[in-house]
Structure formats: structure tokens, C-alpha cells
Design an enzyme around this catalytic site. Structure first.
Site, PDB file in Angstrom:
ATOM      1  N   HIS A 138      49.471  25.676  36.067  1.00 47.81           N
ATOM      2  CA  HIS A 138      48.701  25.974  37.279  1.00 47.81           C
ATOM      3  C   HIS A 138      47.207  26.015  36.964  1.00 47.81           C
ATOM      4  O   HIS A 138      46.802  26.252  35.829  1.00 47.81           O
ATOM      5  CB  HIS A 138      49.184  27.254  37.975  1.00 47.81           C
ATOM      6  CG  HIS A 138      48.848  28.557  37.308  1.00 47.81           C
ATOM      7  ND1 HIS A 138      49.714  29.631  37.302  1.00 47.81           N
ATOM      8  CD2 HIS A 138      47.752  28.991  36.641  1.00 47.81           C
ATOM      9  CE1 HIS A 138      49.142  30.634  36.665  1.00 47.81           C
ATOM     10  NE2 HIS A 138      47.963  30.280  36.251  1.00 47.81           N
ATOM     11  N   ASP A 145      40.400  32.843  42.299  1.00 44.27           N
ATOM     12  CA  ASP A 145      41.655  33.419  42.773  1.00 44.27           C
ATOM     13  C   ASP A 145      41.607  34.945  42.658  1.00 44.27           C
ATOM     14  O   ASP A 145      40.689  35.503  42.040  1.00 44.27           O
ATOM     15  CB  ASP A 145      42.855  32.836  42.012  1.00 44.27           C
ATOM     16  CG  ASP A 145      42.654  32.807  40.503  1.00 44.27           C
ATOM     17  OD1 ASP A 145      41.710  33.449  40.002  1.00 44.27           O
ATOM     18  OD2 ASP A 145      43.447  32.149  39.816  1.00 44.27           O
ATOM     19  N   GLU A 195      50.066  26.953  42.039  1.00 42.90           N
ATOM     20  CA  GLU A 195      51.314  26.890  41.290  1.00 42.90           C
ATOM     21  C   GLU A 195      51.960  25.510  41.463  1.00 42.90           C
ATOM     22  O   GLU A 195      51.582  24.758  42.377  1.00 42.90           O
ATOM     23  CB  GLU A 195      52.275  27.973  41.821  1.00 42.90           C
ATOM     24  CG  GLU A 195      51.774  29.412  41.614  1.00 42.90           C
ATOM     25  CD  GLU A 195      51.978  29.930  40.190  1.00 42.90           C
ATOM     26  OE1 GLU A 195      51.903  29.144  39.225  1.00 42.90           O
ATOM     27  OE2 GLU A 195      52.212  31.148  40.042  1.00 42.90           O
ATOM     28  N   ASN A 221      52.419  27.342  33.036  1.00 38.73           N
ATOM     29  CA  ASN A 221      53.189  26.397  33.848  1.00 38.73           C
ATOM     30  C   ASN A 221      52.304  25.307  34.458  1.00 38.73           C
ATOM     31  O   ASN A 221      52.660  24.686  35.440  1.00 38.73           O
ATOM     32  CB  ASN A 221      53.953  27.129  34.958  1.00 38.73           C
ATOM     33  CG  ASN A 221      53.018  27.815  35.957  1.00 38.73           C
ATOM     34  OD1 ASN A 221      51.807  27.881  35.743  1.00 38.73           O
ATOM     35  ND2 ASN A 221      53.566  28.335  37.039  1.00 38.73           N
TER      36      ASN A 221
HETATM   37  C1  GLP Z   1      45.879  33.093  35.471  1.00 31.87           C
HETATM   38  C2  GLP Z   1      44.750  32.816  36.474  1.00 31.87           C
HETATM   39  C3  GLP Z   1      44.068  31.531  36.163  1.00 31.87           C
HETATM   40  C4  GLP Z   1      43.888  31.463  34.668  1.00 31.87           C
HETATM   41  C5  GLP Z   1      45.227  31.231  34.036  1.00 31.87           C
HETATM   42  C6  GLP Z   1      45.249  31.341  32.523  1.00 31.87           C
HETATM   43  O1  GLP Z   1      47.070  33.369  36.078  1.00 31.87           O
HETATM   44  N1  GLP Z   1      45.159  32.767  37.830  1.00 31.87           N
HETATM   45  O2  GLP Z   1      42.853  31.440  36.893  1.00 31.87           O
HETATM   46  O3  GLP Z   1      43.046  30.401  34.343  1.00 31.87           O
HETATM   47  O4  GLP Z   1      46.210  32.028  34.626  1.00 31.87           O
HETATM   48  O5  GLP Z   1      45.209  32.661  32.083  1.00 31.87           O
HETATM   49  P1  GLP Z   1      45.049  33.058  30.548  1.00 31.87           P
HETATM   50  O6  GLP Z   1      43.681  32.602  30.162  1.00 31.87           O
HETATM   51  O7  GLP Z   1      45.191  34.544  30.512  1.00 31.87           O
HETATM   52  O8  GLP Z   1      46.100  32.351  29.802  1.00 31.87           O
END
Ligand code: GLP
Length: 237
Positions: free
Chosen positions: A137, A67, A142, A135
């Protein structure tokens, strides 16, 4: 599903590094999709150390992203281009011409998504490293994302914006993301989750049937999924 519950974040990062090292020994030309966010930072540090000691070799891999915010300059510190280069690619022996990330500067997001979709078809992912959002995702799929979703432009949810940007004023409102279908097409998925803020998402994954409200639950349909959790993320199980 293989479930590993590890005592803390440091050990979780090491365990993930050992798994990747083994996979790359088996197939040095693997196509790898790399997650961003806080969670895989420890793993990336371990991979850099292992690469410096010649325990792992990235010279033949192709690297992909999951992403990316859109639009955003690649040089912006918030971009995933910047993140992946500064936390990993600049420190390992990956061939720069084998790095294929979603382009946050593309003129047409539609065309970019179509191109990336074709790129993934030509280069099936062997190993996908995933994190999970608060959440539930995965990548930027999402809540509400479909099982058959492909690479596309999405609007970030309020919860995601709050969690990823805290109180920053200038943040992107949209992102490019590969779809659930692309995630399930990977040969092996490694999902990392650490800390209390992920306990609900992990509980959703383990205790619910696959459903759109909690996109992480779609991973239940994957035949080769390894969950690497620390004790805090696994607390509700
Ligand atoms: C982000 C990214 C994801 C990631 C997730 C967790 O928004 N889009 O690819 O795996 O959320 O992020 P974090 O590891 O900072 O909690």
C-alpha cells in the site's frame, strides 16, 4: 524513475535529507506531504538537525499529510497528528498555521475528505515523501485501490492492522487517505523503503505493470519518482 540503493538506513535517511534540502533551496515555499511510520523517522531526525544548523528552512513551506486513522483523538499517541508533531513539526521552524493535516476528529469523514481534496487542488504538492506498506500500500491505498481514487475513508486490511498494531487490542479499523490520483498529481515523489520486510513490495514495484493488487506499482506512472532504498529492501532486485 531514479533508483538509489544505499548501504544502510542511516545513510538512506541522510540521502533523503540532502534531496529535500536541495528542493527547498530551489523552492522555499514548497508544499510538502509528509509520510508517517517507522521509515521516515531517520529522515525527520536529519531534517531537525539540518534545521537547527540553518541548512534548511521550513518557514515558508506548507505541510500536508497522506493519511490518518479515523476516528482517533489527535492527542492519541497512535494518531498521525501526534506522530508528525512529535517527530517533526514541534522541532522545526514550520509555521503552525501552514500545517494542514487530515482531521481524525472530523464529525463527517465524507466532508473532511471533500475539504481535503479541495485543499490539495488549491495547493498542489511539490514534494511527496512516501513509505510503502508490507502489502504494497501507499498512504492507506490498500490493495484494490483504483488509479483514479481520491481522498476517502477506507477500511484497513488485516495485514496492515497486524503490521501497524502488532498485538494491541484497541486500534482503529479505518483511516482517511489521499488517493492514488492525488499521489500521482505531486510534482516530485520520494519513496523510502528500508529493511527485509519491504523487499517484496519493492520487487512488485520494479517488476510488475501498474495494477490494483499492488498499489505501489501505480508509481510507475509518475514522471518524477525517486526511490531511495537500503540494501535489504533492494535485495530481490
Ligand atoms: C503505514 C502508513 C503509510 C506508511 C506505511 C509504511 O501504514 N499508512 O503511510 O508509509 O504504512 O510504514 P512503516 O514505515 O512503518 O513500515
Amino acid at each position: 524513475m531514479q533508483l538509489l540503493i544505499i548501504k544502510n538506513y542511516k545513510e538512506l535517511s541522510k540521502a533523503a535529507c540532502i534531496i529535500l534540502t536541495k528542493e527547498l533551496k530551489k523552492n522555499p515555499s514548497s508544499n510538502i506531504a509528509f509520510a508517517t511510520g517507522k521509515t521516515p523517522k531517520g529522515l525527520y531526525k536529519e531534517l531537525i538537525k539540518a534545521n537547527k544548523k540553518h541548512l534548511i528552512n521550513f518557514s515558508k513551506i506548507k505541510a500536508f499529510s497522506l493519511d490518518e486513522y479515523y476516528p482517533i483523538k489527535k492527542s492519541d499517541k497512535q494518531s498521525y497528528y501526534y506522530y508528525l508533531h512529535s517527530n517533526l513539526f514541534s522541532h522545526i521552524n514550520v509555521n503552525p498555521s501552514n500545517i494542514h493535516l487530515l482531521n481524525s476528529e472530523a464529525k463527517s469523514p465524507k466532508k473532511e475528505c471533500k475539504n481535503y481534496e479541495n485543499l490539495l487542488k488549491r495547493n498542489p504538492i511539490n514534494i511527496m515523501i512516501l513509505g510503502v506498506g508490507v502489502n504494497s500500500h501507499i498512504a492507506f491505498n490498500e490493495p484494490g485501490s483504483n488509479l483514479n481514487s481520491k481522498t476517502r475513508l477506507i477500511k484497513l486490511s488485516r495485514r496492515t492492522i497486524k503490521s501497524n498494531f502488532k498485538n494491541k487490542k484497541n486500534h482503529p479499523a479505518k483511516a482517511l487517505t489521499i488517493g492514488i490520483k492525488n499521489i500521482l498529481a505531486a510534482k516530485k515523489v520520494l519513496l523510502l523503503a528500508s529493511g527485509k520486510e519491504k523487499e517484496k513490495a519493492i520487487n512488485n514495484l520494479i517488476k510488475n505493470k501498474p495494477n490494483k493488487k499492488f498499489p505501489v506499482t501505480f508509481l510507475k506512472k509518475h514522471k518524477n519518482l525517486t526511490l531511495i532504498l537500503d540494501k535489504e529492501a533492494a535485495k530481490l532486485l
